[in-house]
Design an enzyme around this catalytic site. Structure first.
Site, PDB file in Angstrom:
ATOM      1  N   HIS A   1       1.033  -1.216  -0.118  1.00 23.68           N
ATOM      2  CA  HIS A   1      -0.104  -0.015  -0.088  1.00 23.68           C
ATOM      3  C   HIS A   1       0.916   1.218   0.040  1.00 23.68           C
ATOM      4  CE1 HIS A   1       0.696  -0.604   4.473  1.00 23.68           C
ATOM      5  NE2 HIS A   1       0.118   0.592   4.417  1.00 23.68           N
TER       6      HIS A   1
ATOM      7  N   HIS B 270       1.240   3.927   1.669  1.00 26.01           N
ATOM      8  CA  HIS B 270       1.879   4.765   3.086  1.00 26.01           C
ATOM      9  C   HIS B 270       3.626   5.006   2.828  1.00 26.01           C
ATOM     10  CE1 HIS B 270      -1.810   4.028   5.611  1.00 26.01           C
ATOM     11  NE2 HIS B 270      -2.025   5.257   4.736  1.00 26.01           N
TER      12      HIS B 270
ATOM     13  N   ASP C 298       5.746   4.835   5.069  1.00 30.53           N
ATOM     14  CA  ASP C 298       6.761   4.071   6.143  1.00 30.53           C
ATOM     15  C   ASP C 298       6.806   2.600   5.132  1.00 30.53           C
ATOM     16  OD1 ASP C 298       3.946   3.667   6.872  1.00 30.53           O
ATOM     17  OD2 ASP C 298       4.640   2.270   8.239  1.00 30.53           O
ATOM     18  N   HIS C 299       6.077   2.449   4.009  1.00 31.32           N
ATOM     19  CA  HIS C 299       6.182   1.160   3.121  1.00 31.32           C
ATOM     20  C   HIS C 299       6.766   1.438   1.906  1.00 31.32           C
ATOM     21  CE1 HIS C 299       3.497  -1.123   5.957  1.00 31.32           C
ATOM     22  NE2 HIS C 299       3.569   0.085   6.316  1.00 31.32           N
TER      23      HIS C 299
ATOM     24  N   HIS D   1      -7.451  -0.959   5.407  1.00 30.91           N
ATOM     25  CA  HIS D   1      -6.384   0.211   5.871  1.00 30.91           C
ATOM     26  C   HIS D   1      -6.139   1.210   4.916  1.00 30.91           C
ATOM     27  CE1 HIS D   1      -2.654   1.393   8.020  1.00 30.91           C
ATOM     28  NE2 HIS D   1      -2.446   1.206   7.105  1.00 30.91           N
TER      29      HIS D   1
ATOM     30  N   HIS E 282       4.576  -4.553  10.982  1.00 34.92           N
ATOM     31  CA  HIS E 282       4.693  -3.653  12.405  1.00 34.92           C
ATOM     32  C   HIS E 282       4.960  -4.793  13.518  1.00 34.92           C
ATOM     33  CE1 HIS E 282       4.406   0.632  10.906  1.00 34.92           C
ATOM     34  NE2 HIS E 282       3.533  -0.227   9.928  1.00 34.92           N
TER      35      HIS E 282
HETATM   36 FE    FE Z   1       2.558   1.078   7.992  1.00 32.19          FE
HETATM   37 ZN    ZN Z   2       0.036   1.748   6.562  1.00 30.61          ZN
END
Ligand code: FE
Ligand code: ZN
Length: 256
Positions: free
Chosen positions: A52, A54, A56-57, A108, A168
């Site tokens: 996805h 985001h 942090d990915h 999400h 995570h």
């Molecule tokens: Fe994340």
């Molecule tokens: Zn995320």
């Protein structure tokens, strides 16, 4: 094959899978620790799988692509900051001699996908991003409770032996909430002790497994009578699977 969670930021895992020569990485929010791991074992990065959009990915995707020439795969309906092959449910990715099936798991984010292979060294393997966590699930930033419940039902239907690679290390916090919801779940209490032991030794609690999560994860147990009773004490207006799930997610959001 070697399956390695590379730690990044506060609590992210960038999953690295390799055969001693070729590698893939999932959701590289940061390029530096991945480049370090590749150099350490003299690995060629073949593929970058993105679940996805985001940051942090995805923050390290383009730097890794440029440094290694790896091919990038991601969700067709999301914006990924690099050229990538867009994937939908039913598509597959062939890499490292493995065959990953793409699953749509919205909730999400609206276009979130997961990668599943039925056979990695003889057992199934799932990369689920921020959809399913050990003992919990992702926050509903873009999707509805009904969508997330359907996505989690899809993952729960995978074989019990499936190794679950979440993005995570949220497990201990999730289990504290899970025990508040289901204080009488003895599997949950035992799993919490196991995970506390792992964290005390600096070890990841992941991968988990689908069979383990079905026993202990409240978000996969929303049709179990004790769980419904607990959620009803939080929100008396629940009346079907979706409202139970929505109220449970709401309870978790405000749990301290
Ligand atoms: Fe994340
Ligand atoms: Zn995320």
């Amino acid at each position: 094959m070697y399956l390695i969670p590379i730690s990044a930021f506060a609590d992210n895992y960038l999953w690295l899978l390799h055969d001693g020569k070729r590698a893939l990485v999932v959701d590289p929010g940061d390029a530096a620790p991945v480049l370090h791991a590749l150099a350490q074992s003299a690995l060629q990065l073949e593929s970058i799988l993105v679940t996805h959009h985001h940051a942090d990915h995805t923050g390290g995707v383009d730097a890794l692509r440029k440094a290694t020439g790896a091919k990038v795969y991601g969700p067709a309906t999301e914006r990924i900051p690099a050229p990538f092959e867009p994937l939908h449910e039913g598509d597959s990715v062939h890499t490292l001699g493995l065959d990953f099936q793409v699953l749509d798991v919205p909730g999400h984010t609206a276009g979130h996908i997961a990668f599943y292979t039925p056979d990695m060294d003889g057992k199934p393997l799932l990369f689920c991003g921020d959809t399913l966590f050990s003992g919990g699930c992702g926050r509903l930033f873009e999707g509805t409770p009904a969508q997330m419940l359907a996505s989690l039902d899809k993952l729960a239907a995978l074989p019990g032996a499936t190794r679950v690679c979440c993005a995570h290390e949220y497990t201990l916090g999730n289990l504290r909430f899970a025990l508040a919801v289901e204080p009488g779940n003895t599997d949950l209490a035992a799993y919490q002790q196991h995970c506390i032991g792992l964290r005390d030794q600096g070890q990841p609690t992941l991968p988990s497994s689908i069979a383990q999560e079905i026993l202990i994860n409240p978000f996969l147990r929303t049709r179990q009578a004790p769980l419904v009773a607990a959620v009803r004490r939080f929100d008396a207006s629940i009346h079907d699977d979706t409202t139970v799930f929505a109220a449970l997610r709401q309870w978790k959001n405000q749990f301290k």
